[in-house]
Structures are given as structure tokens and as C-alpha cells.
Scaffold this motif. Structure first.
Motif, PDB file in Angstrom:
ATOM      1  N   PHE A  77       0.829  -1.210   0.000  1.00 50.74           N
ATOM      2  CA  PHE A  77       0.000   0.000   0.000  1.00 50.74           C
ATOM      3  C   PHE A  77       0.863   1.259   0.000  1.00 50.74           C
ATOM      4  N   LEU A  78       1.972   1.230   0.702  1.00 51.05           N
ATOM      5  CA  LEU A  78       2.837   2.409   0.809  1.00 51.05           C
ATOM      6  C   LEU A  78       3.771   2.589  -0.379  1.00 51.05           C
ATOM      7  N   ASP A  79       3.897   1.556  -1.224  1.00 54.01           N
ATOM      8  CA  ASP A  79       4.736   1.652  -2.419  1.00 54.01           C
ATOM      9  C   ASP A  79       4.053   2.566  -3.430  1.00 54.01           C
ATOM     10  N   LYS A  80       4.675   3.697  -3.718  1.00 53.38           N
ATOM     11  CA  LYS A  80       4.048   4.724  -4.573  1.00 53.38           C
ATOM     12  C   LYS A  80       4.346   4.549  -6.058  1.00 53.38           C
ATOM     13  N   ASN A  81       5.229   3.645  -6.426  1.00 53.45           N
ATOM     14  CA  ASN A  81       5.619   3.480  -7.828  1.00 53.45           C
ATOM     15  C   ASN A  81       4.713   2.498  -8.560  1.00 53.45           C
ATOM     16  N   LYS A  82       3.420   2.822  -8.592  1.00 50.95           N
ATOM     17  CA  LYS A  82       2.462   1.908  -9.199  1.00 50.95           C
ATOM     18  C   LYS A  82       1.422   2.685  -9.988  1.00 50.95           C
ATOM     19  N   SER A  83       0.758   1.967 -10.871  1.00 52.63           N
ATOM     20  CA  SER A  83      -0.334   2.579 -11.634  1.00 52.63           C
ATOM     21  C   SER A  83      -1.509   2.845 -10.707  1.00 52.63           C
ATOM     22  N   THR A  88      -5.319   1.071  -6.442  1.00 54.01           N
ATOM     23  CA  THR A  88      -6.676   0.731  -5.999  1.00 54.01           C
ATOM     24  C   THR A  88      -6.715  -0.691  -5.450  1.00 54.01           C
ATOM     25  N   TYR A  89      -6.083  -1.616  -6.147  1.00 58.97           N
ATOM     26  CA  TYR A  89      -6.038  -3.004  -5.672  1.00 58.97           C
ATOM     27  C   TYR A  89      -5.300  -3.095  -4.334  1.00 58.97           C
ATOM     28  N   ASP A  90      -4.194  -2.365  -4.209  1.00 64.27           N
ATOM     29  CA  ASP A  90      -3.446  -2.358  -2.955  1.00 64.27           C
ATOM     30  C   ASP A  90      -4.301  -1.835  -1.812  1.00 64.27           C
ATOM     31  N   ILE A  95      -7.367  -3.031   3.068  1.00 68.12           N
ATOM     32  CA  ILE A  95      -8.618  -3.018   3.837  1.00 68.12           C
ATOM     33  C   ILE A  95      -9.031  -4.452   4.198  1.00 68.12           C
ATOM     34  N   ALA A  96      -8.988  -5.346   3.225  1.00 69.38           N
ATOM     35  CA  ALA A  96      -9.390  -6.735   3.458  1.00 69.38           C
ATOM     36  C   ALA A  96      -8.477  -7.417   4.479  1.00 69.38           C
ATOM     37  N   SER A  97      -7.164  -7.233   4.337  1.00 71.48           N
ATOM     38  CA  SER A  97      -6.252  -7.893   5.284  1.00 71.48           C
ATOM     39  C   SER A  97      -6.414  -7.324   6.686  1.00 71.48           C
TER      40      SER A  97
END
Length: 124
Positions: A77-83, A88-90, A95-97
Motif C-alpha cells: 500500500f505504501l509503495d508509490k511506484n504503481k499505476s 486501488t487493488y493495494d 482493507i481486506a487484510s
């Protein structure tokens, strides 16, 4: 090898260990159910205490596993280098975990606190 692939392979290796842990948990759960049944049918207090102890151990182990997955979800979730889609998936996975971790903590609390076996709890 690509760093992302190496990290993913490490995650898969850890998940395989978790599956092995779950197999042991399932085995202990079967034994725990046997003891619970013996307590209710025969009023065997020794079975009751063994059942409680095993259930507490089971829920401690699975809550620890849930903490591991929570840690992984937070890091992702904290990794900012994503689309944006992956972010959104993170967020959803985080939330689920978190909810699963909360349920594990609640079940562990019930297993510890319910000395009279009033509530049926199950490893899900």
C-alpha cells in the motif's frame, strides 16, 4: 533477475510456508473438535482444557499469519511506484487484510476468555 520478480518469488515462498502451517492448523482443529465433542458428551474436564488450550494455540498461530499478511499489505500500500489501478487493488487488499486481522484478534480473544465454551468459534 528483476527486483520485482525476486520479491514476488519470495512472497510465493512465504505463502507456501503459510499453506503448510494451515495444514497443521487443520489437523489440530480436527483433534480439537474431537476433544470438544468428548467434553460435551462425557463431561470430561480434561478434554475441555485441552480443547481450550489447542484453540488458543490455533488462533495465536493464525493471528500471527494474519499479521504477516497485514505487514505485506501495508508495504504494498505504501509503495508509490504503481499505476492507479494497482494502487486501488493495494488499497482494497489492505482493507481486506486489516479486517481479517481484526477477526483473528477477536476470535483469539474469545478463545482465551470463554472458559465455559459458550461460543462456537471456527478457523475460517
Amino acid at each position: 533477475m528483476n527486483q520485482n520478480i525476486e520479491k514476488r518469488l519470495q512472497q510465493i515462498k512465504a505463502e507456501n510456508i503459510v499453506w503448510i502451517i494451515y495444514l497443521f492448523v487443520i489437523g489440530f482443529s480436527f483433534y480439537s473438535n474431537y476433544l470438544e465433542k468428548d467434553y460435551f458428551i462425557n463431561h470430561n474436564l480434561n478434554s475441555k482444557e485441552k480443547y481450550r488450550t489447542i484453540n488458543i494455540l490455533i488462533f495465536m498461530v493464525i493471528t500471527t499469519v494474519y499479521f504477516y499478511f497485514e505487514k505485506e499489505a501495508i508495504e504494498s500500500f505504501l509503495d508509490k511506484n504503481k499505476s492507479e489501478q494497482l494502487k486501488t487493488y493495494d488499497t482494497l487488499a489492505f482493507i481486506a487484510s486489516t479486517m481479517i486481522l481484526i477477526s483473528g484478534i477477536i476470535f483469539l480473544y474469545i478463545a482465551i476468555d470463554d472458559k465455559d465454551l459458550e461460543e462456537e468459534i471456527a478457523f475460517n
